[in-house]
Design an enzyme around this catalytic site. Sequence first.
Site, PDB file in Angstrom:
ATOM      1  N   GLN A 241      -3.569  -4.856  -5.263  1.00  0.00           N
ATOM      2  CA  GLN A 241      -2.548  -5.670  -4.603  1.00  0.00           C
ATOM      3  C   GLN A 241      -2.197  -6.888  -5.465  1.00  0.00           C
ATOM      4  O   GLN A 241      -1.019  -7.256  -5.592  1.00  0.00           O
ATOM      5  CB  GLN A 241      -3.053  -6.113  -3.234  1.00  0.00           C
TER       6      GLN A 241
ATOM      7  N   HIS B  21     -11.127 -15.289   3.724  1.00  0.00           N
ATOM      8  CA  HIS B  21      -9.802 -15.882   3.913  1.00  0.00           C
ATOM      9  C   HIS B  21      -9.882 -17.413   3.809  1.00  0.00           C
ATOM     10  O   HIS B  21      -9.026 -18.050   3.195  1.00  0.00           O
ATOM     11  CB  HIS B  21      -9.254 -15.540   5.301  1.00  0.00           C
TER      12      HIS B  21
ATOM     13  N   GLY C 164      -4.768 -11.707   9.448  1.00  0.00           N
ATOM     14  CA  GLY C 164      -5.582 -12.255  10.535  1.00  0.00           C
ATOM     15  C   GLY C 164      -6.973 -11.656  10.574  1.00  0.00           C
ATOM     16  O   GLY C 164      -7.438 -11.065   9.601  1.00  0.00           O
TER      17      GLY C 164
HETATM   18  P1  AMP Z   1      -5.976  -9.404   4.540  1.00  0.00           P
HETATM   19  O1  AMP Z   1      -5.935 -10.230   5.775  1.00  0.00           O
HETATM   20  O2  AMP Z   1      -7.076  -8.402   4.515  1.00  0.00           O
HETATM   21  O3  AMP Z   1      -4.632  -8.830   4.199  1.00  0.00           O
HETATM   22  O4  AMP Z   1      -6.330 -10.408   3.363  1.00  0.00           O
HETATM   23  C1  AMP Z   1      -5.572 -11.559   3.134  1.00  0.00           C
HETATM   24  C2  AMP Z   1      -5.963 -12.140   1.810  1.00  0.00           C
HETATM   25  O5  AMP Z   1      -7.350 -12.464   1.818  1.00  0.00           O
HETATM   26  C3  AMP Z   1      -5.748 -11.147   0.658  1.00  0.00           C
HETATM   27  O6  AMP Z   1      -5.256 -11.846  -0.474  1.00  0.00           O
HETATM   28  C4  AMP Z   1      -7.137 -10.615   0.427  1.00  0.00           C
HETATM   29  O7  AMP Z   1      -7.348 -10.147  -0.889  1.00  0.00           O
HETATM   30  C5  AMP Z   1      -7.976 -11.854   0.707  1.00  0.00           C
HETATM   31  N1  AMP Z   1      -9.341 -11.454   1.044  1.00  0.00           N
HETATM   32  C6  AMP Z   1      -9.728 -10.474   1.889  1.00  0.00           C
HETATM   33  N2  AMP Z   1     -11.076 -10.354   1.885  1.00  0.00           N
HETATM   34  C7  AMP Z   1     -11.543 -11.269   1.006  1.00  0.00           C
HETATM   35  C8  AMP Z   1     -12.843 -11.638   0.542  1.00  0.00           C
HETATM   36  N3  AMP Z   1     -13.932 -11.026   0.983  1.00  0.00           N
HETATM   37  N4  AMP Z   1     -12.946 -12.637  -0.360  1.00  0.00           N
HETATM   38  C9  AMP Z   1     -11.836 -13.270  -0.829  1.00  0.00           C
HETATM   39  N5  AMP Z   1     -10.578 -12.974  -0.432  1.00  0.00           N
HETATM   40  C10 AMP Z   1     -10.431 -11.986   0.475  1.00  0.00           C
END
Ligand code: AMP
Length: 280
Positions: free
Chosen positions: A153, A37, A31
């Site tokens: 990850q 995202h 979130g």
């Molecule tokens: P998180 O909510 O931080 O767990 O991220 C959810 C997904 O969004 C994960 O696969 C992250 O790697 C991806 N994500 C987070 N930040 C970015 C970004 N700046 N650009 C692209 N994908 C992202």
Amino acid sequence: MHIFHTISHLQNFLYTARQAGKTIGFVPTMGALHEGHLSLIRTAKQHTDIVVCSIFVNPTQFNNAHDLAVYPRTLEADCAMLAGENCEAVFAPSAEEMYPNMPYLSINFGELEQVLEGKFRPGHFNGVGIVVAKLFNIVQPNHAFFGQKDLQQCLIIRRLVNDLSFSLQLHICPTLREADGLAMSSRNRNLTPEQRATAPKIYEALCTAKEQLNNLSPQAVKANLVTFLAQQEGIILEYFEIADTQTLKPIEEIKGKEVALCIAAFMGKTRLIDNLLLTF
Ligand code: AMP
């Protein structure tokens, strides 16, 4: 857009979709959504008929109680953004729904979790592995989408998918950045205005390191980066590694290699990570 808080309601919806021959794309998140995202949602929409976005701040992957306590939670705004992307379904379970019992199982990702994030966040990838495995079992997607921003990850999930034979296609999507280069992150919201102004220095340091690798040894590039960031008010470097893109182990000789420049740094209590992928 449907918003589900229970596994059974989500699964009823997905059962009907599957019966109708629809393919399912899955974007797991915690979130506090941003454009990064949403870029995953957009890619997912290009590949599949039905896109499910999960929003769950997974307590078992936090090794720092403060980080968990201050992690931004903005479900209403998140749902509005997802509706704007025509995402079909949001899965926002409670911790009790996801963990009626704490898992006995633990997942050891071997050498892959002993470096970088794994080294500095003990237990983190066990928590990630279990929650993603649970979510894959719940959603049973045809395609799943992750961001390169969390490079380690991505490699962990690839191992999970291979080792446990999940029948899905993984997509690794590029990192979206703010106009000044700062990698988009939910944690950026916790930066003070001063910290936010300095935070792009992390990306700047990566870009400088990339340039310097054309002429200097990895050791020299590392030393320069450490010196540069030490001069930036409010940035405390945790690690910077010039690593093999598959093992994430440090590499000494970059010629002919695919290399990941990986960094983690604190700004106050906020921890930011970033990376660049290069081929030499
Ligand atoms: P998180 O909510 O931080 O767990 O991220 C959810 C997904 O969004 C994960 O696969 C992250 O790697 C991806 N994500 C987070 N930040 C970015 C970004 N700046 N650009 C692209 N994908 C992202």
